[in-house]
Design an enzyme around this catalytic site. Sequence first.
Site, PDB file in Angstrom:
ATOM      1  N   SER A 583       0.838  -1.182   0.000  1.00  0.00           N
ATOM      2  CA  SER A 583       0.000   0.000   0.000  1.00  0.00           C
ATOM      3  C   SER A 583       0.879   1.240   0.000  1.00  0.00           C
ATOM      4  CB  SER A 583      -0.899   0.015   1.237  1.00  0.00           C
ATOM      5  OG  SER A 583      -1.541   1.269   1.385  1.00  0.00           O
ATOM      6  N   TYR A 596      -3.596   0.235  10.228  1.00  0.00           N
ATOM      7  CA  TYR A 596      -3.504  -0.232   8.849  1.00  0.00           C
ATOM      8  C   TYR A 596      -2.125   0.073   8.263  1.00  0.00           C
ATOM      9  CZ  TYR A 596      -4.315  -0.330   3.797  1.00  0.00           C
ATOM     10  OH  TYR A 596      -4.218  -0.571   2.453  1.00  0.00           O
TER      11      TYR A 596
END
Length: 707
Positions: A583, A596
């Site tokens: 990510s 996250y």
Amino acid sequence: MNAHTPVVPAIPPHAIPFAVPTSRWDDAHAATLRPEELLLYRSNLLGSDLTVTNFGGGNTSAKLTGTDPLTGAEVPVLWVKGSGGDIGSMKLDGFSTLYQDKLLALEAHYSGPDDDDKMVGFLPHCTFNLNGRAASIDTPLHSLLPFAHVDHVHPDAIIALAASSGGEAATQAIWGGKIGWLPWKRPGYTLGVMLRDYVRANPHVQGVMLAGHGIICWADTAKAAYEHTISLIADAARHLNAAMAAKPAFGGQITAPNPNRAQIAADLMPRLRGLMTGARRKLGHFSDDAEALEFTGSADFQRLAALGTSCPDHFLRTKIAPLTLDPARLTDDAYLAQQLADYRAMYAAYYERCKRPNSPAMRDPNPVVVLVPGVGRITFATDKTTARLAGEFYGNAINVMRGAEAIGQYIALDEQEAFDIEYWLLEEAKLQRMPAPKPMVGKIALVTGGAGGIGAATAARFLREGACVVLADRDGAAAEEVRAGFAAQFGKDVVRAAQCDVTDEAQVAATFAYTAREFGGLDVLVANAGIASSAAIEQTTVELWNRNFDVLAQGYFLTAKHAWGLLKRMKEQGGTSVVFIGSKNAVAAAAGASAYASAKAAANHLARCLALEGAPEGIRVNVVNPDAVIKGSKIWDGDWRKERAASNKIDAGEELEAHYRNRSLLKRDVLPEDIAEAAFWLGSEMSAKSTGNMINVDAGNVQAFTR
């Protein structure tokens, strides 16, 4: 799903009986069909019934009337299954159409058995109406017989008669002279002449057994031909079943089925695959059906296996003989390597003994069929469909041997005859005409989170280039739905689905065992399973923190850990690849998403560590960092969308998509297919010299620049 052990019928005390076919002809449907459609209907009925013929085997014909496009005259036309087709699934365009008069006139060019190959070259000159479907080598068997409808099929029960020392006597006993017998002759024009002359000399016969490879029979109508074929097969099956009931199959059972055979196969197949030589990797197919367990566990197993197969249809797909392995030594890599080396040496010696001055170069010397007592049958080929079909054909061969031994002794193909079929120049020409395989044929990829947007797009990208793919997802129903769609698009053989929660190590281990058992190993792991959460640090609970790390860090660790052994097996075949879907947040700080982003950062650093460990084993490890893949994403369809919209103080609809698009340097949406393209590049040989890298697919984000 992945954790299930295959279930097979219990092995009966004597022998597995032959199925007795019955007519499936529908008079009402047949009445609506044109003559050529009746031929197709008859062919499909025969070919779709595996008690009648095997995949791609057999051929059917009808002598019909057609209008000559040059003269306008009505002329006799032979419709016959063309080269390479399958009568069970073919359409009308699967038939060759040829002028019957021209076919009969070809005999003027024939002077004896040495002309067989030459006669094939004349067949295109007999083509009717510019039909592009090539005529098969069996065309003379149909054209030289005077009958309107001819069937030539290879059912197991018939070949069992044709491949037994007692076959000719059994043929006489079953049909009392109504079915004739011809000794073995390789398919071609000479066999057609032999058959025609035999029928002329014996006008009372209603069909002829062709020693070694099947039966040919005929009738005046399509229905009569079909029902005649079915009745002959049923007669043979009943006769053999009675004979087999009198004694144990294959001398009786001496090795019982191993209850752990599925796990044994999952461990063995990657070992064998990694030891096989060649330019392209192999794909495996495992079967522990009742036939395989009965045969490999029998007293006569080694004697019969060494003989090889009898029918040319079987032999072309299974090689001269199978490799047999000692079930007590399957975890000994040195033993397996020696067995494979010995097999390759045996095959090379066979080639040298039998080659002709004009024979093609020796082909792949690795075994196709591997048999293990108590475990079953494993087959290898350069694509999954071929591996599966090879297994099915060897299953047919087992049935043939069982029936042949019940009435006499099984007779395999003579070695020189077998070689002349395998290395037939006409067969070589057919192989040379085949298109080059796609670049990923022979490769196996596993994609976690395979039912989601990025996962499914990545799987599709690999499938388009010929790879086999396992879709692993915690949502088993969703994974199965995606699999079904891909099966319709790419074929059922190349894609599987497995329910797998990447935080559960037992499920992860079972998924990789399933992958090994279904395809033979692993070449590419795409670790993609993910979740997303957004919360300020005060609202980030320990449960939320742990959940992110369970999926995004531990989940990647567990999948890499259990893939590692499979990936290492392929070191000598050019190495393997792991791709983590990371990510932007793994390299760029994100307010309100600490759990996250931290978990993603941990996964990315794990990838760098694994790149160091993997390099000596030929395992490349790289990362793709997406950003804002909103369209088609399951994660963005959930709470993450609302949370990120709230964090940015914007609407969760189109305003959110515009926000992420406009903050990028290129002002473009990032789609699942964009991530899939990068994952494919890193998983393929195009990036063979890249490891420890990160590729950002984010339309440009300054914060995520890695340097």
